[in-house]
Design an enzyme around this catalytic site. Sequence first.
Site, PDB file in Angstrom:
ATOM      1  N   GLU A  97      -5.419   3.752   6.548  1.00 37.15           N
ATOM      2  CA  GLU A  97      -5.183   3.561   5.177  1.00 37.15           C
ATOM      3  C   GLU A  97      -6.189   4.859   4.436  1.00 37.15           C
ATOM      4  OE1 GLU A  97      -5.130  -0.147   3.309  1.00 37.15           O
ATOM      5  OE2 GLU A  97      -6.762   0.661   1.636  1.00 37.15           O
TER       6      GLU A  97
ATOM      7  N   CYS B 196     -11.212  -0.249   3.043  1.00 37.75           N
ATOM      8  CA  CYS B 196     -10.383  -0.783   4.379  1.00 37.75           C
ATOM      9  C   CYS B 196     -10.121   0.662   5.147  1.00 37.75           C
ATOM     10  CB  CYS B 196      -9.597  -1.601   4.378  1.00 37.75           C
ATOM     11  SG  CYS B 196     -10.212  -3.297   4.081  1.00 37.75           S
TER      12      CYS B 196
ATOM     13  N   ARG C 169       0.941  -1.145   0.011  1.00 37.39           N
ATOM     14  CA  ARG C 169      -0.018  -0.039  -0.047  1.00 37.39           C
ATOM     15  C   ARG C 169       0.797   1.352   0.113  1.00 37.39           C
ATOM     16  NH1 ARG C 169      -3.115  -3.555  -0.304  1.00 37.39           N
ATOM     17  NH2 ARG C 169      -5.205  -3.855   0.592  1.00 37.39           N
TER      18      ARG C 169
HETATM   19  P1  FAD Z   1      -8.091   8.814  -4.285  1.00 32.08           P
HETATM   20  O1  FAD Z   1      -8.955   8.083  -3.369  1.00 32.08           O
HETATM   21  O2  FAD Z   1      -8.884   9.780  -5.015  1.00 32.08           O
HETATM   22  O3  FAD Z   1      -6.985   9.463  -3.671  1.00 32.08           O
HETATM   23  C1  FAD Z   1      -5.977   8.403  -2.784  1.00 32.08           C
HETATM   24  C2  FAD Z   1      -4.453   9.272  -2.970  1.00 32.08           C
HETATM   25  O4  FAD Z   1      -4.125   8.893  -3.964  1.00 32.08           O
HETATM   26  C3  FAD Z   1      -4.610  10.671  -2.366  1.00 32.08           C
HETATM   27  O5  FAD Z   1      -3.452  11.094  -1.742  1.00 32.08           O
HETATM   28  C4  FAD Z   1      -4.589  11.299  -4.031  1.00 32.08           C
HETATM   29  O6  FAD Z   1      -4.139  12.678  -3.980  1.00 32.08           O
HETATM   30  C5  FAD Z   1      -3.654  10.341  -4.563  1.00 32.08           C
HETATM   31  N1  FAD Z   1      -4.021  10.137  -6.037  1.00 32.08           N
HETATM   32  C6  FAD Z   1      -4.834   9.905  -6.896  1.00 32.08           C
HETATM   33  N2  FAD Z   1      -4.795   9.981  -8.139  1.00 32.08           N
HETATM   34  C7  FAD Z   1      -3.381  10.559  -8.273  1.00 32.08           C
HETATM   35  C8  FAD Z   1      -2.477  10.617  -9.249  1.00 32.08           C
HETATM   36  N3  FAD Z   1      -3.249  10.559 -10.664  1.00 32.08           N
HETATM   37  N4  FAD Z   1      -1.195  11.109  -8.922  1.00 32.08           N
HETATM   38  C9  FAD Z   1      -0.886  10.872  -7.974  1.00 32.08           C
HETATM   39  N5  FAD Z   1      -1.641  10.973  -6.738  1.00 32.08           N
HETATM   40  C10 FAD Z   1      -2.880  10.576  -7.164  1.00 32.08           C
HETATM   41  N6  FAD Z   1      -7.589  -0.685  -1.879  1.00 32.08           N
HETATM   42  C11 FAD Z   1      -6.516  -1.653  -2.007  1.00 32.08           C
HETATM   43  O7  FAD Z   1      -5.409  -1.330  -1.919  1.00 32.08           O
HETATM   44  N7  FAD Z   1      -7.057  -3.082  -2.002  1.00 32.08           N
HETATM   45  C12 FAD Z   1      -8.213  -3.282  -2.183  1.00 32.08           C
HETATM   46  O8  FAD Z   1      -8.813  -4.278  -2.212  1.00 32.08           O
HETATM   47  C13 FAD Z   1      -9.271  -2.192  -2.004  1.00 32.08           C
HETATM   48  N8  FAD Z   1     -10.545  -2.504  -2.150  1.00 32.08           N
HETATM   49  C14 FAD Z   1     -11.496  -1.401  -2.126  1.00 32.08           C
HETATM   50  C15 FAD Z   1     -13.014  -1.589  -2.153  1.00 32.08           C
HETATM   51  C16 FAD Z   1     -13.943  -0.729  -1.985  1.00 32.08           C
HETATM   52  C17 FAD Z   1     -15.400  -0.926  -2.373  1.00 32.08           C
HETATM   53  C18 FAD Z   1     -13.374   0.773  -1.897  1.00 32.08           C
HETATM   54  C19 FAD Z   1     -14.390   1.761  -1.854  1.00 32.08           C
HETATM   55  C20 FAD Z   1     -12.161   0.996  -1.838  1.00 32.08           C
HETATM   56  C21 FAD Z   1     -10.944  -0.041  -1.940  1.00 32.08           C
HETATM   57  N9  FAD Z   1      -9.763   0.114  -1.978  1.00 32.08           N
HETATM   58  C22 FAD Z   1      -8.766  -0.968  -2.121  1.00 32.08           C
HETATM   59  C23 FAD Z   1      -9.162   1.454  -1.556  1.00 32.08           C
HETATM   60  C24 FAD Z   1      -8.784   2.413  -2.767  1.00 32.08           C
HETATM   61  O9  FAD Z   1      -9.604   1.935  -3.735  1.00 32.08           O
HETATM   62  C25 FAD Z   1      -7.267   2.525  -2.864  1.00 32.08           C
HETATM   63  O10 FAD Z   1      -6.676   3.055  -1.928  1.00 32.08           O
HETATM   64  C26 FAD Z   1      -6.979   3.324  -4.336  1.00 32.08           C
HETATM   65  O11 FAD Z   1      -5.676   3.269  -4.598  1.00 32.08           O
HETATM   66  C27 FAD Z   1      -7.369   4.743  -4.091  1.00 32.08           C
HETATM   67  O12 FAD Z   1      -7.308   5.065  -5.474  1.00 32.08           O
HETATM   68  P2  FAD Z   1      -8.263   6.496  -6.043  1.00 32.08           P
HETATM   69  O13 FAD Z   1      -7.893   6.627  -7.483  1.00 32.08           O
HETATM   70  O14 FAD Z   1      -9.569   6.250  -5.746  1.00 32.08           O
HETATM   71  O15 FAD Z   1      -7.615   7.621  -5.170  1.00 32.08           O
HETATM   72  N1  EPU Z   2     -12.127 -11.126   9.527  1.00 32.72           N
HETATM   73  C1  EPU Z   2     -12.899 -11.006  10.809  1.00 32.72           C
HETATM   74  N2  EPU Z   2     -13.748 -10.237  10.785  1.00 32.72           N
HETATM   75  C2  EPU Z   2     -13.815  -9.189  10.092  1.00 32.72           C
HETATM   76  C3  EPU Z   2     -13.140  -9.246   8.781  1.00 32.72           C
HETATM   77  C4  EPU Z   2     -12.177 -10.161   8.517  1.00 32.72           C
HETATM   78  O1  EPU Z   2     -12.894 -12.203  11.446  1.00 32.72           O
HETATM   79  O2  EPU Z   2     -14.678  -8.236  10.379  1.00 32.72           O
HETATM   80  C5  EPU Z   2     -11.080 -12.286   9.151  1.00 32.72           C
HETATM   81  C6  EPU Z   2     -11.559 -13.168   7.963  1.00 32.72           C
HETATM   82  O3  EPU Z   2     -12.491 -14.104   8.412  1.00 32.72           O
HETATM   83  C7  EPU Z   2     -10.407 -13.588   7.468  1.00 32.72           C
HETATM   84  C8  EPU Z   2      -9.076 -12.773   7.769  1.00 32.72           C
HETATM   85  O4  EPU Z   2      -9.783 -11.808   8.862  1.00 32.72           O
HETATM   86  O5  EPU Z   2      -9.961 -14.851   8.106  1.00 32.72           O
HETATM   87  C9  EPU Z   2      -8.919 -11.776   6.686  1.00 32.72           C
HETATM   88  O6  EPU Z   2      -9.947 -11.229   6.259  1.00 32.72           O
HETATM   89  P1  EPU Z   2     -10.144 -10.821   4.530  1.00 32.72           P
HETATM   90  O7  EPU Z   2     -10.061 -11.820   3.709  1.00 32.72           O
HETATM   91  O8  EPU Z   2     -11.376  -9.878   4.402  1.00 32.72           O
HETATM   92  O9  EPU Z   2      -8.677  -9.651   4.242  1.00 32.72           O
HETATM   93  P2  EPU Z   2      -8.315  -8.560   5.052  1.00 32.72           P
HETATM   94  O10 EPU Z   2      -6.850  -8.621   5.359  1.00 32.72           O
HETATM   95  O11 EPU Z   2      -9.305  -8.185   6.230  1.00 32.72           O
HETATM   96  C10 EPU Z   2      -7.348  -7.217   2.815  1.00 32.72           C
HETATM   97  C11 EPU Z   2      -7.260  -6.066   2.290  1.00 32.72           C
HETATM   98  C12 EPU Z   2      -8.420  -5.630   1.410  1.00 32.72           C
HETATM   99  C13 EPU Z   2      -8.559  -6.753   0.402  1.00 32.72           C
HETATM  100  C14 EPU Z   2      -8.818  -7.996   0.841  1.00 32.72           C
HETATM  101  C15 EPU Z   2      -8.650  -9.001  -0.086  1.00 32.72           C
HETATM  102  C16 EPU Z   2      -6.044  -4.375   3.814  1.00 32.72           C
HETATM  103  C17 EPU Z   2      -5.936  -3.622   4.946  1.00 32.72           C
HETATM  104  N3  EPU Z   2      -7.135  -5.093   3.568  1.00 32.72           N
HETATM  105  O12 EPU Z   2      -8.381  -7.482   3.769  1.00 32.72           O
HETATM  106  O13 EPU Z   2      -8.416  -4.220   0.943  1.00 32.72           O
HETATM  107  O14 EPU Z   2      -9.514  -6.116  -0.469  1.00 32.72           O
HETATM  108  O15 EPU Z   2      -7.781  -8.464   1.739  1.00 32.72           O
HETATM  109  O16 EPU Z   2      -7.763  -9.424  -0.760  1.00 32.72           O
HETATM  110  O17 EPU Z   2      -4.967  -4.706   3.333  1.00 32.72           O
HETATM  111  C18 EPU Z   2      -8.308  -2.095   0.925  1.00 32.72           C
HETATM  112  O18 EPU Z   2      -7.303  -1.835   1.240  1.00 32.72           O
HETATM  113  O19 EPU Z   2      -9.136  -1.073   1.060  1.00 32.72           O
HETATM  114  C19 EPU Z   2      -9.049  -3.311   0.934  1.00 32.72           C
HETATM  115  C20 EPU Z   2     -10.295  -3.364   1.012  1.00 32.72           C
END
Ligand code: FAD
Ligand code: EPU
EC number: 1.3.1.98
Length: 316
Positions: free
Chosen positions: A301, A229, A182
């Site tokens: 995050e 997250c 991240r």
């Molecule tokens: P923004 O939210 O608009 O901005 C975030 C940061 O990036 C800010 O500092 C902004 O200034 C900077 N930024 C944006 N665009 C640029 C650019 N072009 N150049 C330089 N800096 C820039 N994240 C994960 O890592 N894994 C996941 O599985 C995951 N699942 C998600 C699920 C959901 C439903 C949601 C809502 C979010 C999830 N996220 C996840 C979080 C998010 O999608 C990530 O952090 C993503 O990288 C944010 O990108 P964004 O374009 O939306 O940036």
């Molecule tokens: N768990 C719980 N309770 C909860 C949530 C999770 O007990 O409320 C347990 C699950 O049962 C599982 C373990 O925790 O055994 C891991 O959970 P999960 O598979 O959901 O993964 P996570 O580590 O919680 C990460 C990323 C997500 C990404 C998922 C899938 C981070 C902070 N989160 O979640 O990223 O989508 O893995 O790969 O690294 C994000 O960064 O915004 C994000 C959504």
Amino acid sequence: MTGASAGAPVRPPAALSRTGARVERQPLARFTTLGVGGEAEVWFVGTHEQLAEAMEQPYRVLGGGSNLVIADEGVPERVIRLSGPFAERDLELDPALSAGDGVVTGWVGGGVPLPGLLRALQKLGLSNLEGTVGIPAQVGGAVWMNAGTRYGEMFDGLHTIEIVTPAGVRQVTPDDLNWGYRNSGIPRNHVVTQVRLKLRRSTPEAVLERMEHADVARKGQPKMKTPGCAFKNPRTPEFPDGVSAGRLIDQAGLKGTRVGNAMISPDHANFIVNLGGATAADVHALLHLIRERVGVAMELEYELWPEQALSAPERA
Ligand code: FAD
Ligand code: EPU
């Protein structure tokens, strides 16, 4: 008579800047997946010249808004949004840079939505980024955060990154950056304008299978307004391989806790959701409460605009 009904919000029309960037005062809530955030001056920039002009005053960069909690008062800085050519993609493979299975694309704009890009790569049978399936980001924001899942991350598929600052334009490779979980190592407000992707030839069927496999991990995630997250998964001496922040928050008994109209999701405890009409202060209070109740140091995050210490919960 102006024709405007009494009480209707009066919004100044969009203007064009000196270099032709569209400039509009807009509520930022409409650009975020949480649906929270007051107004700011948004600069829609599609060329390097427009971006350079936008950077003449203090600015922030907005991508897909999927990791942001923006104050209800908005922010005073210009908010830069990549659009036009910076939101276009060229997936033609560059023969000079491609060899055997390893292929390199043309330029993909930082403002391109990641989900659509992944669908296009899948159809072309090009692999390396399918682990990022389900992340609702723009390419630039996903690169800046090195967004990912346990199945893969953005830096699995990058060849060259173009970065713009007020000092100029430069191109770097992943080897030039100190990237990790991240974290891209790219400083804040250095704008990722476009990237070339480094991919592997596969088949549409195989890429689809890997995408579906990675997507299964999302089954337990809420389908509501949220910035994903809230906390990074901590790595501590107690958890050297990392532990799910969601699990820790869950174990602290906080699932379903509400402050105002924001709630710690009952589905996955590391997601804060907007039940409708939540404020940034509601979300801050929940983040503070989590920090207080979970006895493990966890790095936020979500990004708070403007940056601020988390306020104490008043109504939890
Ligand atoms: P923004 O939210 O608009 O901005 C975030 C940061 O990036 C800010 O500092 C902004 O200034 C900077 N930024 C944006 N665009 C640029 C650019 N072009 N150049 C330089 N800096 C820039 N994240 C994960 O890592 N894994 C996941 O599985 C995951 N699942 C998600 C699920 C959901 C439903 C949601 C809502 C979010 C999830 N996220 C996840 C979080 C998010 O999608 C990530 O952090 C993503 O990288 C944010 O990108 P964004 O374009 O939306 O940036
Ligand atoms: N768990 C719980 N309770 C909860 C949530 C999770 O007990 O409320 C347990 C699950 O049962 C599982 C373990 O925790 O055994 C891991 O959970 P999960 O598979 O959901 O993964 P996570 O580590 O919680 C990460 C990323 C997500 C990404 C998922 C899938 C981070 C902070 N989160 O979640 O990223 O989508 O893995 O790969 O690294 C994000 O960064 O915004 C994000 C959504």
